[in-house]
Design a protein around this motif. Structure first.
Motif, PDB file in Angstrom:
ATOM      1  N   LYS A 144      22.107  27.310  33.161  1.00 25.13           N
ATOM      2  CA  LYS A 144      22.928  27.374  34.277  1.00 25.13           C
ATOM      3  C   LYS A 144      24.194  28.442  34.158  1.00 25.13           C
ATOM      4  CE  LYS A 144      21.813  22.721  35.872  1.00 25.13           C
ATOM      5  NZ  LYS A 144      22.341  21.495  36.179  1.00 25.13           N
ATOM      6  N   LYS A 199      15.040  29.105  48.316  1.00 30.53           N
ATOM      7  CA  LYS A 199      15.407  29.315  46.784  1.00 30.53           C
ATOM      8  C   LYS A 199      16.969  29.754  46.685  1.00 30.53           C
ATOM      9  CE  LYS A 199      14.145  31.522  42.404  1.00 30.53           C
ATOM     10  NZ  LYS A 199      13.302  32.484  41.797  1.00 30.53           N
ATOM     11  N   GLU A 200      17.445  30.760  47.660  1.00 25.91           N
ATOM     12  CA  GLU A 200      18.527  31.295  47.753  1.00 25.91           C
ATOM     13  C   GLU A 200      19.537  30.138  48.218  1.00 25.91           C
ATOM     14  OE1 GLU A 200      20.133  34.069  46.684  1.00 25.91           O
ATOM     15  OE2 GLU A 200      18.466  33.936  45.551  1.00 25.91           O
ATOM     16  N   TYR A 241      11.660  32.455  49.864  1.00 31.46           N
ATOM     17  CA  TYR A 241      13.165  33.120  49.112  1.00 31.46           C
ATOM     18  C   TYR A 241      14.398  32.504  49.642  1.00 31.46           C
ATOM     19  CZ  TYR A 241      16.364  36.822  48.272  1.00 31.46           C
ATOM     20  OH  TYR A 241      17.499  37.671  47.767  1.00 31.46           O
ATOM     21  N   LEU A 250      24.729  30.933  36.850  1.00 29.93           N
ATOM     22  CA  LEU A 250      25.165  30.291  37.960  1.00 29.93           C
ATOM     23  C   LEU A 250      26.852  30.049  38.177  1.00 29.93           C
ATOM     24  CD1 LEU A 250      22.631  27.645  38.929  1.00 29.93           C
ATOM     25  CD2 LEU A 250      22.604  30.008  39.539  1.00 29.93           C
ATOM     26  N   ARG A 303      20.058  27.897  45.400  1.00 32.29           N
ATOM     27  CA  ARG A 303      20.945  28.228  44.328  1.00 32.29           C
ATOM     28  C   ARG A 303      22.296  28.105  44.688  1.00 32.29           C
ATOM     29  NH1 ARG A 303      22.999  33.374  42.880  1.00 32.29           N
ATOM     30  NH2 ARG A 303      22.992  33.662  40.714  1.00 32.29           N
ATOM     31  N   ASN A 304      22.613  28.675  45.755  1.00 32.00           N
ATOM     32  CA  ASN A 304      24.095  28.786  46.468  1.00 32.00           C
ATOM     33  C   ASN A 304      24.833  27.128  46.512  1.00 32.00           C
ATOM     34  OD1 ASN A 304      24.055  31.494  46.769  1.00 32.00           O
ATOM     35  ND2 ASN A 304      23.280  31.368  48.753  1.00 32.00           N
ATOM     36  N   GLU A 307      23.686  24.728  44.397  1.00 29.54           N
ATOM     37  CA  GLU A 307      24.252  24.390  42.935  1.00 29.54           C
ATOM     38  C   GLU A 307      25.612  25.005  42.494  1.00 29.54           C
ATOM     39  OE1 GLU A 307      21.644  23.753  38.923  1.00 29.54           O
ATOM     40  OE2 GLU A 307      20.511  24.818  40.569  1.00 29.54           O
ATOM     41  N   ILE A 308      25.455  26.270  42.773  1.00 32.61           N
ATOM     42  CA  ILE A 308      26.745  26.865  42.463  1.00 32.61           C
ATOM     43  C   ILE A 308      28.044  26.337  43.084  1.00 32.61           C
ATOM     44  CG2 ILE A 308      28.166  29.114  42.765  1.00 32.61           C
ATOM     45  CD1 ILE A 308      25.582  30.737  42.618  1.00 32.61           C
ATOM     46  N   ASP A 320      28.291  33.567  38.400  1.00 33.56           N
ATOM     47  CA  ASP A 320      28.195  33.897  39.887  1.00 33.56           C
ATOM     48  C   ASP A 320      29.394  33.189  40.603  1.00 33.56           C
ATOM     49  OD1 ASP A 320      26.432  35.680  39.188  1.00 33.56           O
ATOM     50  OD2 ASP A 320      24.721  34.580  40.062  1.00 33.56           O
TER      51      ASP A 320
END
Length: 212
Positions: free
Chosen positions: A83, A30-31, A27, A86, A34-35, A37-38, A89
């Motif tokens: 995306k 993954k986070e 987890y 994302l 994700r962060n 990529e943002i 966000d």
């Protein structure tokens, strides 16, 4: 009770702890991905350039438009459509740091962003699930728009320091009142009444940061 106790005992086994640790690490990974990529999306205008190109023949789209018809969209475009959440966000992260709040719509909210006089509405709708959408818009009130150049450079908006100072003063006043014997329930009730009064008199005013 027996079932609950059995479940607790199973969770406390070494095997269960290993599984939970493994799940937690996945987890976190993954986070973090994700962060990251943002962060990359917000640091350059590539995604907005794609949005501009992709919407040349359409007024807008959502990230579920091709959910049941994936053959109707190119793989590269499909990947970028996915995306959109994302991207929302990333805008939301910047907005929160600068006391800019999304504009409300019937089933969610949205931000208006612009880059080089190209303007988009990027929003989120909540129902049985969450849907993100993009729509081309025209400028009516420039104060409602976030300049994407500010996001790319992580520019702090002019009134942030002033707002922080006022909020700190408010926090100190509340803390002082509590230390001097004002019940926390009374403080909470008074603040809620003030907020309700302000909200009812300002319903039609968008909650956006005033930019000079």
């Amino acid at each position: 009770m027996k079932i609950t106790k059995k479940m607790l005992n199973e969770i406390e086994t070494p095997e269960a702890r290993v599984d939970m640790d493994r799940w937690f690490l996945k987890y976190i990974e993954k986070e973090n991905a994700r962060n990251e990529e943002i962060k990359i999306m917000m640091a350059n205008q590539s995604y907005l350039e794609w949005l501009t190109q992709f919407t040349k023949d359409k007024e807008g789209f959502s990230d579920e438009d091709w959910l049941y018809f994936p053959e109707r969209i190119k793989d590269s475009d499909k990947a970028n459509v996915e995306k959109l959440g994302l991207f929302y966000d990333g805008i939301d992260n910047y907005a929160q740091q600068n006391y800019i709040y999304p504009l409300p719509c019937e089933f969610g909210n949205f931000y208006k962003i612009r880059l080089n006089e190209i303007d988009f509405e990027i929003g989120m709708l909540v129902g049985q699930g969450t849907v993100f959408y993009c729509k081309k818009v025209k400028v009516e009130n420039e104060q409602e728009f976030i300049d994407f150049n500010d996001i790319m450079t992580n520019k702090k908006q002019e009134q942030v320091a002033k707002i922080n100072t006022i909020l700190e003063s408010l926090s100190n006043m509340v803390f002082t009142a509590y230390k001097n014997g004002v019940p926390i329930e009374a403080i909470s009730s008074t603040l809620e009444d003030i907020i309700d009064e302000i909200t009812s008199s300002k319903e039609d005013n968008p909650k956006t940061l005033i930019k000079k």
